[in-house]
Design an enzyme around this catalytic site. Structure first.
Site, PDB file in Angstrom:
ATOM      1  N   CYS A  82       0.840  -1.199   0.000  1.00  0.00           N
ATOM      2  CA  CYS A  82       0.000   0.000   0.000  1.00  0.00           C
ATOM      3  C   CYS A  82       0.879   1.255   0.000  1.00  0.00           C
ATOM      4  O   CYS A  82       1.806   1.369   0.801  1.00  0.00           O
ATOM      5  CB  CYS A  82      -0.886  -0.007   1.239  1.00  0.00           C
ATOM      6  SG  CYS A  82      -1.895   1.475   1.418  1.00  0.00           S
ATOM      7  N   CYS A 130      -7.329  -0.969   1.271  1.00  0.00           N
ATOM      8  CA  CYS A 130      -6.300  -1.514   2.160  1.00  0.00           C
ATOM      9  C   CYS A 130      -6.928  -1.850   3.507  1.00  0.00           C
ATOM     10  O   CYS A 130      -7.619  -1.030   4.099  1.00  0.00           O
ATOM     11  CB  CYS A 130      -5.190  -0.479   2.327  1.00  0.00           C
ATOM     12  SG  CYS A 130      -4.002  -0.884   3.619  1.00  0.00           S
ATOM     13  N   CYS A 133      -5.281   0.774   6.328  1.00  0.00           N
ATOM     14  CA  CYS A 133      -5.544   2.226   6.353  1.00  0.00           C
ATOM     15  C   CYS A 133      -6.847   2.611   5.665  1.00  0.00           C
ATOM     16  O   CYS A 133      -7.244   3.778   5.708  1.00  0.00           O
ATOM     17  CB  CYS A 133      -4.376   3.001   5.755  1.00  0.00           C
ATOM     18  SG  CYS A 133      -4.272   2.896   3.962  1.00  0.00           S
ATOM     19  N   CYS A 153      -8.410  -5.039 -10.164  1.00  0.00           N
ATOM     20  CA  CYS A 153      -8.003  -3.949 -11.047  1.00  0.00           C
ATOM     21  C   CYS A 153      -7.540  -2.782 -10.167  1.00  0.00           C
ATOM     22  O   CYS A 153      -8.363  -2.076  -9.577  1.00  0.00           O
ATOM     23  CB  CYS A 153      -9.204  -3.557 -11.913  1.00  0.00           C
ATOM     24  SG  CYS A 153      -8.816  -2.317 -13.146  1.00  0.00           S
TER      25      CYS A 153
END
Ligand SMILES: [Zn+2]
Length: 170
Positions: A82, A130, A133, A153
């Site tokens: 991330c 994510c 977060c 995607c």
């Protein structure tokens, strides 16, 4: 900070205040806003941490222009983490060429992402974020390759590539 003290005096908890602030910030498509994530930062903190393009994607559910991410052509072994933290999200082992112009994967790493229903743009899509977060990563579609049949995607802007590592558990 004066405002916060006023609210506290009025008997409103800091948690309620934070929830209200998140709701005020959240757009109509941001279904994940009400969820509490392990990593939470203020809008100002995110703006300092991220480039404006990353902020637009991760925090405002933006989408990068197809074909613009260097990660489309990333073929090395490694881990895609991330960009809003360092949580490993995808292994290079599950990356494939989807032809869409966005980095695509058929499976995320274990316990890496969460999903929500995104009804923006008059469509019903599954949004991917994510797990740590809550940053918006992209969407998942059911037209991917085996063994999952899924196509994650992703916006390359939401990811950072860490070369060399084995790519995490399959
Ligand atoms: Zn994150």
């Amino acid at each position: 900070m004066l405002n916060r003290r006023h609210f506290a005096l009025a008997g409103i908890s800091a948690a309620a205040l934070a929830a209200a602030a998140r709701l005020a910030i959240a757009g109509p498509s941001e279904k994940t806003a009400a969820t509490t994530f392990e990593v939470t930062k203020s809008e100002e903190e995110w703006k300092k941490l991220l480039t404006s393009e990353q902020y637009y994607v991760l925090r405002k559910h933006g989408t990068e222009r197809a074909g613009t991410s260097p990660l489309n052509h990333e073929k090395r072994k490694g881990t895609f983490a991330c960009a809003g933290g360092d949580l490993p999200l995808f292994s290079s082992d599950t990356k494939y060429e989807s032809g869409t112009g966005w980095p695509s994967f058929y499976r995320p790493l274990a316990n890496a992402v969460g999903t929500s229903t995104d009804k923006s743009f008059f469509m019903s899509r599954t949004e991917v974020h994510c797990r740590r977060c809550g940053g918006h990563l992209g969407h998942v579609f059911e037209d991917g390759p085996q063994p999952t049949g899924l196509r994650y995607c992703m916006n390359g802007l939401a990811l950072k590539f860490i070369p060399g590592s084995a790519g995490g558990p399959a």
